[in-house]
Design a protein around this motif. Structure first.
Motif, short mmCIF file in Angstrom:
data_model
loop_
_atom_site.label_atom_id
_atom_site.label_comp_id
_atom_site.label_asym_id
_atom_site.label_seq_id
_atom_site.Cartn_x
_atom_site.Cartn_y
_atom_site.Cartn_z
N UNK A 224 110.02 60.68 133.20
CA UNK A 224 110.25 59.30 133.64
C UNK A 224 109.70 59.08 135.04
N UNK A 225 109.88 60.07 135.94
CA UNK A 225 109.42 59.91 137.31
C UNK A 225 107.90 59.92 137.42
N UNK A 226 107.24 60.79 136.67
CA UNK A 226 105.80 60.96 136.82
C UNK A 226 104.98 60.26 135.75
N UNK A 227 105.58 59.94 134.60
CA UNK A 227 104.82 59.29 133.53
C UNK A 227 105.43 57.97 133.09
N UNK A 229 107.92 57.42 131.15
CA UNK A 229 108.44 57.46 129.78
C UNK A 229 109.31 58.70 129.60
N UNK A 230 110.18 58.67 128.62
CA UNK A 230 110.94 59.87 128.29
C UNK A 230 110.04 60.86 127.57
N UNK A 231 110.51 62.09 127.43
CA UNK A 231 109.72 63.11 126.73
C UNK A 231 109.45 62.70 125.29
N UNK A 232 110.45 62.18 124.61
CA UNK A 232 110.27 61.76 123.22
C UNK A 232 109.27 60.61 123.12
N UNK A 233 109.31 59.68 124.07
CA UNK A 233 108.36 58.58 124.05
C UNK A 233 106.93 59.08 124.21
N UNK A 234 106.73 60.11 125.03
CA UNK A 234 105.39 60.68 125.20
C UNK A 234 104.89 61.27 123.90
N UNK A 235 105.78 61.99 123.19
CA UNK A 235 105.41 62.56 121.89
C UNK A 235 105.05 61.44 120.92
N UNK A 236 105.88 60.40 120.88
CA UNK A 236 105.63 59.30 119.95
C UNK A 236 104.35 58.55 120.30
#
Length: 298
Positions: A224-227, A229-236
């Motif tokens: 969230x801080x660097x991208x 998005x949450x980790x799951x959102x990045x995967x999706x």
């Protein structure tokens, strides 16, 4: 506040004012001194004294080595020896200035052991939730300083110890915070590599966090801080990007595409795609190429 050509070196606040106490510290309220100087202390420096200025209420314009900063919330300012400094205060100011002699500063740093020596460099520390705590320490120190009760010296030293520990811990937190981005970027890079290699298998966030070497909570905070998005959102989002590419640049059927992306159920893939884009896979494929958000560069 404009520094004069020759910066005066004061023993405390004036050339004729010698160290006014047998103690190794001096304490007074900000209004007590600044009111006498029309709320402004012109730039000067101390040869062998460190000052702790605590602003609790009002505003303070702090000039350190020619750089000005205005404080409008509770803060503790450290002014080390030989640092050129000046102050301008609002008339409603409330707070304290504690001046420490060199032998006391050396003793305080010795007591900290391997921790950083926080009184050797200028630092502005916003009080935040600790504003009332710090105010109670400074006001208690001021009250004790003005008395001659048994144990006075021990009480003064105890309060100063608490203040210096507070500053030292803030200093350590700031150092740790400065190190986090670099370490965090490396961890995010590792996470993105793992996503790139395994997104078709729909990896669990817990498994990827374990491989990165952090907790799920830490990984989500990092993402969230660097991208943003949450980790799951990045995967999706990685799955979605691949789905869009396949829809535009291949003739795979929706069922074949869903299977290639690890979706056992084409209907679930369609729901997944619609939830993230607002369109069904078929409707997305039928749009004009320049409306898809993808170009041949992908």
């Amino acid at each position: 506040m404009v520094a004069k050509a020759a910066i005066p070196v004061f023993k405390l606040y004036g050339e004729s004012l010698d160290w006014p106490t047998p103690d190794l510290l001096h304490s007074e309220s900000i209004p007590a001194r600044s009111r006498l100087h029309h709320w402004e202390i012109e730039p000067h420096r101390h040869a062998d004294l460190c000052q702790l200025l605590f602003l609790y209420r009002g505003t303070a314009e702090v000039e350190l080595e020619g750089q000005a900063r205005t404080l409008r919330e509770p803060a503790l300012q450290v002014v080390p020896p030989l640092c050129v400094h000046g102050f301008r205060f609002s008339e409603d100011v409330d707070g304290y200035v504690v001046t420490l002699a060199a032998p006391l500063v050396a003793l305080l740093h010795q007591q900290l052991g391997s921790a950083p020596a926080p009184l050797t460099q200028a630092g502005t520390w916003l009080a935040g939730a600790d504003a009332d705590y710090l105010y109670s320490l400074f006001s208690t120190l001021q009250a004790e300083y003005q008395t001659d009760q048994p144990g006075r010296d021990l009480q003064l030293r105890s309060i100063i110890n608490l203040l210096v520990v507070w500053i030292s811990r803030r200093h350590l937190q700031r150092q740790a915070g400065a190190q986090v981005p670099e370490r965090g970027r490396e961890q995010l890079r590792r996470f993105n590599q793992l996503v790139e290699h395994s997104f078709r298998q729909h990896p669990a966030v817990e498994d990827l966090a374990h491989q990165v070497g952090v907790s799920v909570t830490s990984l989500n905070t990092l993402c969230r801080e660097l991208a943003g998005q949450s980790a799951l959102q990045i995967i999706h989002q990685r799955l979605l990007l691949e789905a869009k590419r396949e829809l535009i640049y291949t003739t795979l059927s929706i069922n074949q595409l869903a299977d290639s992306l690890g979706f056992a159920d084409p209907a679930y893939f369609s729901r997944f795609f619609r939830r993230l884009t607002g369109l069904s896979p078929r409707a997305f494929r039928q749009r004009e190429p320049n409306e898809t958000g993808l170009t041949s560069a992908h």
